[in-house]
Write a protein that holds these residues in place. Structure first.
Motif, PDB file in Angstrom:
ATOM      1  N   TYR A 125      32.703  80.737  55.365  1.00  0.00           N
ATOM      2  CA  TYR A 125      31.845  79.823  54.612  1.00  0.00           C
ATOM      3  C   TYR A 125      32.685  78.646  54.137  1.00  0.00           C
ATOM      4  N   LEU A 126      32.207  77.423  54.446  1.00  0.00           N
ATOM      5  CA  LEU A 126      32.916  76.194  54.070  1.00  0.00           C
ATOM      6  C   LEU A 126      31.951  75.263  53.337  1.00  0.00           C
ATOM      7  N   PRO A 127      31.690  75.517  52.060  1.00  0.00           N
ATOM      8  CA  PRO A 127      30.774  74.645  51.309  1.00  0.00           C
ATOM      9  C   PRO A 127      31.468  73.383  50.817  1.00  0.00           C
ATOM     10  N   ALA A 128      30.658  72.426  50.363  1.00  0.00           N
ATOM     11  CA  ALA A 128      31.213  71.184  49.833  1.00  0.00           C
ATOM     12  C   ALA A 128      31.259  71.217  48.315  1.00  0.00           C
ATOM     13  N   SER A 129      31.030  72.375  47.753  1.00  0.00           N
ATOM     14  CA  SER A 129      31.016  72.511  46.300  1.00  0.00           C
ATOM     15  C   SER A 129      31.590  73.865  45.905  1.00  0.00           C
ATOM     16  N   THR A 130      32.442  73.871  44.906  1.00  0.00           N
ATOM     17  CA  THR A 130      32.998  75.141  44.426  1.00  0.00           C
ATOM     18  C   THR A 130      31.897  76.015  43.822  1.00  0.00           C
ATOM     19  N   LYS A 131      30.843  75.387  43.320  1.00  0.00           N
ATOM     20  CA  LYS A 131      29.739  76.137  42.717  1.00  0.00           C
ATOM     21  C   LYS A 131      29.115  77.084  43.727  1.00  0.00           C
ATOM     22  N   ASN A 132      28.879  76.602  44.955  1.00  0.00           N
ATOM     23  CA  ASN A 132      28.260  77.444  45.974  1.00  0.00           C
ATOM     24  C   ASN A 132      29.156  78.606  46.359  1.00  0.00           C
ATOM     25  N   MET A 133      30.465  78.352  46.446  1.00  0.00           N
ATOM     26  CA  MET A 133      31.405  79.432  46.742  1.00  0.00           C
ATOM     27  C   MET A 133      31.430  80.438  45.596  1.00  0.00           C
ATOM     28  N   ASP A 134      31.449  79.923  44.369  1.00  0.00           N
ATOM     29  CA  ASP A 134      31.457  80.811  43.198  1.00  0.00           C
ATOM     30  C   ASP A 134      30.224  81.707  43.181  1.00  0.00           C
ATOM     31  N   ASN A 135      29.071  81.142  43.551  1.00  0.00           N
ATOM     32  CA  ASN A 135      27.828  81.921  43.553  1.00  0.00           C
ATOM     33  C   ASN A 135      27.920  83.124  44.495  1.00  0.00           C
ATOM     34  N   LEU A 136      28.485  82.899  45.678  1.00  0.00           N
ATOM     35  CA  LEU A 136      28.600  84.002  46.638  1.00  0.00           C
ATOM     36  C   LEU A 136      29.660  85.006  46.209  1.00  0.00           C
ATOM     37  N   GLU A 137      30.703  84.517  45.530  1.00  0.00           N
ATOM     38  CA  GLU A 137      31.708  85.443  45.009  1.00  0.00           C
ATOM     39  C   GLU A 137      31.081  86.364  43.956  1.00  0.00           C
ATOM     40  N   LYS A 138      30.253  85.788  43.096  1.00  0.00           N
ATOM     41  CA  LYS A 138      29.593  86.582  42.058  1.00  0.00           C
ATOM     42  C   LYS A 138      28.642  87.614  42.663  1.00  0.00           C
ATOM     43  N   GLU A 139      28.072  87.276  43.818  1.00  0.00           N
ATOM     44  CA  GLU A 139      27.160  88.196  44.509  1.00  0.00           C
ATOM     45  C   GLU A 139      27.922  89.268  45.282  1.00  0.00           C
ATOM     46  N   GLY A 140      29.245  89.146  45.327  1.00  0.00           N
ATOM     47  CA  GLY A 140      30.046  90.124  46.060  1.00  0.00           C
ATOM     48  C   GLY A 140      29.978  89.963  47.561  1.00  0.00           C
ATOM     49  N   VAL A 179      35.251  63.563  42.336  1.00  0.00           N
ATOM     50  CA  VAL A 179      35.997  64.266  43.378  1.00  0.00           C
ATOM     51  C   VAL A 179      35.322  65.600  43.682  1.00  0.00           C
ATOM     52  N   ALA A 180      35.066  65.840  44.964  1.00  0.00           N
ATOM     53  CA  ALA A 180      34.490  67.113  45.415  1.00  0.00           C
ATOM     54  C   ALA A 180      35.597  67.990  45.987  1.00  0.00           C
ATOM     55  N   SER A 181      35.684  69.218  45.514  1.00  0.00           N
ATOM     56  CA  SER A 181      36.710  70.150  45.991  1.00  0.00           C
ATOM     57  C   SER A 181      36.116  71.076  47.053  1.00  0.00           C
ATOM     58  N   TYR A 182      36.846  71.244  48.134  1.00  0.00           N
ATOM     59  CA  TYR A 182      36.394  72.081  49.247  1.00  0.00           C
ATOM     60  C   TYR A 182      37.248  73.342  49.348  1.00  0.00           C
ATOM     61  N   LYS A 183      36.559  74.491  49.448  1.00  0.00           N
ATOM     62  CA  LYS A 183      37.246  75.771  49.611  1.00  0.00           C
ATOM     63  C   LYS A 183      36.672  76.502  50.820  1.00  0.00           C
ATOM     64  N   ALA A 184      37.495  77.346  51.417  1.00  0.00           N
ATOM     65  CA  ALA A 184      37.068  78.180  52.537  1.00  0.00           C
ATOM     66  C   ALA A 184      37.135  79.637  52.117  1.00  0.00           C
TER      67      ALA A 184
END
Length: 286
Positions: A103-118, A245-250
């Motif tokens: 998963y390569l979102p353009a927002s840390t929020k979206n990555m955080d959401n999936l992390e919280k969902e496990g 600034v938008a931070s990108y995480k993989a």
């Protein structure tokens, strides 16, 4: 003339020997066929393509187009399949059961959401780039846009994105900053909003409309000026004090059937080759 005859005992013995030979031949033949079948299965297994599915933000369209052949060349037999959409749409698809390896979102929020969902392997989450907002106009610039303030001029046709798209959230953050500036304030923000004629479901759609001349201006990321539209649009800088600034995480999905390949793809993103590709699309590698 001589006749060759066998006594009953010799005849039985002869038939017994012949039958043993036949059985031996059959057994050997079956053994050879079994080995051949196994070799064939192994060969087929070795030649069956492995698919690596990447869910990537639409702002990574150009980057993914360049990364895919690099990764596939280094991993013969692997096919990279990209699903390019808004980060929020991809998040929803994953939550609803769509399969993805990375998963390569353009927002840390979206990555955080999936992390919280496990749904994400937390240890795999890797920052790799940052991006900034940019104003883009068609090459002929029909509305004569020269800077951010011009986006509030009457009659300007502006394309934006729907509320859940990361670039729209960043645009809202930018507008909040202008509210605090006496040269802009609420008058600018109200006029800005009044000029929006269309809201796209991802940033690539907004960039495409500007490149086709269907809108006078849009706010996208720098990276959205891909090779396909670079000769059709012009980038205008947003003042640094207002830009976001938008931070990108993989991250690797826990359900991934190819966790090692997924990690290797992220390694490519952070490698010198990956950084070079990111820079070509105006990302800043981290």
């Amino acid at each position: 003339m001589y006749l060759f005859t066998l006594c009953p005992y010799e005849l039985v013995k002869y038939r017994s020997v012949s039958m043993k030979k036949i059985i031996s031949y059959v057994v050997v033949g079956l053994f050879i066929l079994l080995i051949a079948a196994q070799i064939g299965c192994v060969s087929a297994a070795n030649t069956t393509p492995v698919e690596l599915t990447i869910f990537a933000a639409a702002s990574l369209t150009g980057v993914m187009g360049d990364l895919e052949p690099v990764f596939e060349a280094a991993h013969p037999g692997v096919n990279v399949i990209s699903n390019l959409e808004s980060s929020s749409t991809l998040e929803t698809q994953i939550k609803e059961g769509a399969y993805a390896d990375v998963y390569l979102p353009a927002s840390t929020k979206n990555m955080d959401n999936l992390e919280k969902e496990g749904l994400i392997t937390n240890a795999s989450v890797t920052p790799y780039a940052i991006n900034k907002l940019a104003i883009i106009v068609p090459k002929d610039n029909p509305a004569k846009i020269e800077g951010l303030a011009d986006l509030a001029k009457p009659g300007v046709k502006m394309v934006s994105e729907t509320a859940e798209v990361p670039v729209r959230r960043y645009t809202e953050q930018m507008l909040n900053k202008t509210l605090e500036d006496p040269e802009y304030g609420s008058t600018f923000v109200d006029a800005f909003r009044a000029n929006v004629i269309s809201e796209e479901t991802n940033v690539a759609g907004a960039a495409a409309k500007v490149s086709l001349g269907e809108a006078d201006v849009g706010i996208t990321y720098y990276s959205d000026v891909t090779k396909g539209i670079a000769d059709k649009v012009t980038i205008i800088e947003i003042p640094e004090k207002f830009n976001v600034v938008a931070s990108y995480k993989a991250g690797v999905l826990k359900e991934s059937k190819q966790p090692e390949l997924s990690k290797e793809f992220i390694t490519l993103l952070t490698s010198d080759d990956g950084k070079k590709i990111l820079e070509e699309y105006k990302f800043s590698p981290v």
